[in-house]
Motif scaffolding. Structure first.
Motif, PDB file in Angstrom:
ATOM      1  N   GLU A  67       0.846  -1.189   0.000  1.00  0.00           N
ATOM      2  CA  GLU A  67       0.000   0.000   0.000  1.00  0.00           C
ATOM      3  C   GLU A  67       0.883   1.241   0.000  1.00  0.00           C
ATOM      4  O   GLU A  67       1.846   1.321   0.761  1.00  0.00           O
ATOM      5  CB  GLU A  67      -0.864  -0.012   1.257  1.00  0.00           C
ATOM      6  N   VAL A  68       0.558   2.208  -0.843  1.00  0.00           N
ATOM      7  CA  VAL A  68       1.312   3.464  -0.896  1.00  0.00           C
ATOM      8  C   VAL A  68       1.046   4.238   0.393  1.00  0.00           C
ATOM      9  O   VAL A  68      -0.102   4.474   0.768  1.00  0.00           O
ATOM     10  CB  VAL A  68       0.900   4.304  -2.126  1.00  0.00           C
ATOM     11  N   SER A  69       2.145   4.614   1.078  1.00  0.00           N
ATOM     12  CA  SER A  69       2.001   5.357   2.335  1.00  0.00           C
ATOM     13  C   SER A  69       2.565   6.769   2.253  1.00  0.00           C
ATOM     14  O   SER A  69       2.350   7.572   3.153  1.00  0.00           O
ATOM     15  CB  SER A  69       2.665   4.601   3.491  1.00  0.00           C
ATOM     16  N   GLY A  70       3.307   7.079   1.201  1.00  0.00           N
ATOM     17  CA  GLY A  70       3.894   8.408   1.073  1.00  0.00           C
ATOM     18  C   GLY A  70       4.934   8.427  -0.023  1.00  0.00           C
ATOM     19  O   GLY A  70       5.004   7.519  -0.860  1.00  0.00           O
ATOM     20  N   TYR A  71       5.778   9.475   0.023  1.00  0.00           N
ATOM     21  CA  TYR A  71       6.758   9.686  -1.035  1.00  0.00           C
ATOM     22  C   TYR A  71       8.071  10.191  -0.443  1.00  0.00           C
ATOM     23  O   TYR A  71       8.060  10.931   0.525  1.00  0.00           O
ATOM     24  CB  TYR A  71       6.244  10.717  -2.053  1.00  0.00           C
ATOM     25  N   ASP A  72       9.179   9.798  -1.033  1.00  0.00           N
ATOM     26  CA  ASP A  72      10.496  10.317  -0.700  1.00  0.00           C
ATOM     27  C   ASP A  72      10.959  11.075  -1.942  1.00  0.00           C
ATOM     28  O   ASP A  72      11.467  10.474  -2.888  1.00  0.00           O
ATOM     29  CB  ASP A  72      11.445   9.177  -0.353  1.00  0.00           C
TER      30      ASP A  72
END
Length: 86
Positions: free
Chosen positions: A56-61
């Motif tokens: 599941e996508v939780s954020g971005y770097d």
């Protein structure tokens, strides 16, 4: 392209000190998940490159251009697209 909460699929690309890199299939991008969390629910023989993963996508770097992934699960099969020459 990767809304937070979206389910994505890919395969294990490499293990880094920052976590496990996941080659995302659609569109081709790189995700990062916590290696210790991934190991906790995965048989050791599945913790190798090319094993398929859903997460599941939780954020971005932004600085590393990684999609941050949570709740990653190794499916126990290898990805044919990961073979060299394909």
């Amino acid at each position: 392209m990767f809304p937070i909460g979206a389910r994505v699929e890919g395969w294990i690309e490499a293990f880094f000190p920052q976590g496990t890199l996941i080659h995302l299939l659609e569109p081709h991008a790189v995700g990062l998940t916590d290696t210790s969390a991934l190991e906790a629910g995965t048989p050791p023989e599945w913790m190798y490159p090319r094993y398929r993963v859903v997460a599941e996508v939780s954020g971005y770097d932004q600085s590393n251009q990684w999609v941050l992934l949570a709740h990653a699960e190794v499916l126990g099969s290898q990805d044919d697209e990961a073979e060299p020459g394909k």
